[in-house]
Design a protein around this motif. Structure first.
Motif, mmCIF file in Angstrom:
data_model
loop_
_atom_site.group_PDB
_atom_site.id
_atom_site.type_symbol
_atom_site.label_atom_id
_atom_site.label_comp_id
_atom_site.label_asym_id
_atom_site.label_seq_id
_atom_site.Cartn_x
_atom_site.Cartn_y
_atom_site.Cartn_z
ATOM 1 N N ASN A 258 0.821 -1.219 0.000
ATOM 2 C CA ASN A 258 0.000 0.000 0.000
ATOM 3 C C ASN A 258 0.851 1.264 0.000
ATOM 4 O OD1 ASN A 258 0.993 0.153 2.585
ATOM 5 N ND2 ASN A 258 -0.917 -0.469 3.586
ATOM 6 N N HIS A 259 2.105 1.127 -0.474
ATOM 7 C CA HIS A 259 3.012 2.278 -0.456
ATOM 8 C C HIS A 259 3.447 2.623 -1.885
ATOM 9 C CE1 HIS A 259 5.847 4.857 1.891
ATOM 10 N NE2 HIS A 259 6.472 4.859 0.729
ATOM 11 N N SER A 260 3.441 3.905 -2.204
ATOM 12 C CA SER A 260 3.891 4.362 -3.526
ATOM 13 C C SER A 260 5.336 4.845 -3.443
ATOM 14 C CB SER A 260 2.997 5.499 -4.016
ATOM 15 O OG SER A 260 3.433 5.957 -5.289
ATOM 16 N N PHE A 261 6.167 4.338 -4.363
ATOM 17 C CA PHE A 261 7.586 4.706 -4.394
ATOM 18 C C PHE A 261 7.911 5.459 -5.682
ATOM 19 C CE2 PHE A 261 7.414 1.037 -1.630
ATOM 20 C CZ PHE A 261 8.315 1.334 -0.621
ATOM 21 N N VAL A 262 8.863 6.389 -5.578
ATOM 22 C CA VAL A 262 9.411 7.057 -6.766
ATOM 23 C C VAL A 262 10.608 6.229 -7.228
ATOM 24 C CG1 VAL A 262 10.319 9.199 -7.725
ATOM 25 C CG2 VAL A 262 8.759 9.284 -5.780
ATOM 26 N N CYS A 263 10.633 5.896 -8.524
ATOM 27 C CA CYS A 263 11.709 5.040 -9.034
ATOM 28 C C CYS A 263 12.271 5.612 -10.333
ATOM 29 C CB CYS A 263 11.172 3.632 -9.278
ATOM 30 S SG CYS A 263 9.903 3.537 -10.559
ATOM 31 N N ASN A 264 13.235 4.907 -10.932
ATOM 32 C CA ASN A 264 13.726 5.279 -12.250
ATOM 33 C C ASN A 264 12.566 5.240 -13.248
ATOM 34 O OD1 ASN A 264 16.829 5.526 -12.924
ATOM 35 N ND2 ASN A 264 16.656 4.184 -11.143
ATOM 36 N N GLU A 265 12.636 6.093 -14.251
ATOM 37 C CA GLU A 265 11.567 6.144 -15.255
ATOM 38 C C GLU A 265 11.443 4.791 -15.951
ATOM 39 O OE1 GLU A 265 10.656 8.851 -19.140
ATOM 40 O OE2 GLU A 265 11.365 9.879 -17.344
ATOM 41 N N HIS A 266 10.212 4.300 -16.077
ATOM 42 C CA HIS A 266 10.024 2.952 -16.639
ATOM 43 C C HIS A 266 9.157 2.912 -17.886
ATOM 44 C CE1 HIS A 266 6.060 3.058 -14.765
ATOM 45 N NE2 HIS A 266 6.618 3.298 -13.589
ATOM 46 N N ASN A 267 8.360 3.936 -18.148
ATOM 47 C CA ASN A 267 7.547 4.008 -19.366
ATOM 48 C C ASN A 267 6.592 2.827 -19.562
ATOM 49 O OD1 ASN A 267 8.692 6.470 -20.162
ATOM 50 N ND2 ASN A 267 10.465 5.418 -21.037
#
Length: 362
Positions: A258-267
């Protein structure tokens, strides 16, 4: 590397054994003086690829050029390479001197020339006093150095190494990989090595060719392969890697539990199911008084800790990750300074640049 033509130019190489496809439409450029490693699990095609370059297993289709010359149809004897095998392949009935001299004798060199060249090579591999011994009188590491000297005797344009260190014990292997790399740097000889040992590839290669099921998954420098794996296979195969089931939110966001993470761009399209990866050493423990409230900071409980000499490996759990566990490697200093122990509740940061999302393998 520059604008010059590649020393080895391989195009659309395919190798069939009956109905089995060992290599599938492989293309690769190797520059002069480069040290390239073919890396992958058993059966991925890396040795077949090396043997095709040597002409020991002629390709079913495709072409190989070396120094601007099409060598695709040529038998091994007409190709310009030296080769070292895992099993050394020294002649047991010939002395060290005669083993190294073998190729020079076949090339019709004079006795004086042969004596001088063999002495040079023995000195180069640090075995100048072993000329009159037989292979059985040498250690495995010494035999492999003689095999290397024999491969270099005729000054080939290309050196091929087929898992040359895998039969040796760990200490000798570590020593010899430095020796081989130093020698390759000194001679400037273009070298292609097959290995299944990640550490060998990461420490020796200028570029690594990661293979699986007869295809190339990624080509890159050791740092690129380790830090920026192009596929989930590469991420999984090279080093330790956490793989957490995730769902794509936006171009640089994923949800785990239930957690949103910021990651490398994945498209990937929103809702795409896949895997988020992060290396254990990239999980950063936060001090108790930390004011870091970034979206990638989560509170976890240390479920287990394992001492691995230079660091502690911790298994982390939290409801926000669902039923999944996160493995982290913490330095001894960090564990001591922060009094980390099993059962402790801590905050950790999962840095954006270390998080990568891959679509689930089908």
């Amino acid at each position: 590397m520059g604008d010059q033509s590649p020393f080895l130019k391989i195009r659309n190489l395919t190798k069939m054994f009956g109905t089995f496809t060992a290599l599938k439409d492989i293309s690769l450029d190797v520059d002069e003086g480069e040290f390239i490693c073919f890396l992958g699990p058993s059966g991925c095609g890396k040795t077949t690829f090396l043997r095709a370059i040597a002409g020991l297993d002629i390709q079913t289709s495709g072409s190989i050029e070396q120094a601007g010359k099409d060598i695709s149809p040529l038998p091994p004897a007409e190709r310009d390479f030296g080769i070292v095998f895992q099993s050394y392949a020294l002649f047991p009935n010939l002395t060290v001197f005669r083993n190294i001299a073998y190729g020079l004798e076949n090339a019709g060199r004079s006795k004086a020339e042969i004596r001088k060249r063999v002495a040079e090579l023995l000195d180069m591999v640090g075995l100048g006093d072993q000329a009159d011994k037989y292979p059985a009188q040498l250690s495995g590491g010494q035999q492999q150095r003689i095999a290397l000297a024999r491969a270099l005797a005729t000054s080939p344009g290309l050196l091929l190494l087929d898992e040359p260190l895998s039969a040796l014990d760990a200490k000798v292997r570590t020593f010899l990989r430095h020796e081989i790399k130093d020698l390759q740097d000194k001679l400037g000889i273009t070298t292609v090595m097959v290995t299944h040992d990640q550490e060998e590839a990461l420490t020796m290669a200028d570029r690594i060719v990661v293979m699986d099921h007869g295809t190339i998954e990624q080509v890159g420098t050791p740092l690129e392969i380790y830090r920026e794996p192009a596929t989930l296979f590469v991420a999984d195969f090279i080093g330790e890697m956490n793989q957490l089931a995730a769902i794509a939110d936006a171009k640089n966001h994923v949800t785990i539990g239930n957690h949103s993470f910021v990651c490398n761009e994945h498209n990937k399209e929103v809702g795409t199911r896949g895997v988020m990866t992060i290396r254990p050493e990239d999980v950063v423990p936060q001090p108790k008084n930390s004011k870091n409230k970034g979206s990638n900071v989560i509170t976890v409980t240390i479920k287990e800790m394992e001492f691995l000499g230079s660091f502690w490996r911790a298994t982390l759990i939290d409801k926000s990750l669902g039923q999944q566990e996160l493995v982290a490697d913490f330095s001894i200093n960090a564990v001591s300074r922060m009094s980390l122990d099993e059962g402790a509740v801590i905050k950790v940061d999962l840095p954006q640049q270390s998080l990568r999302f891959y679509e689930a393998r089908r």
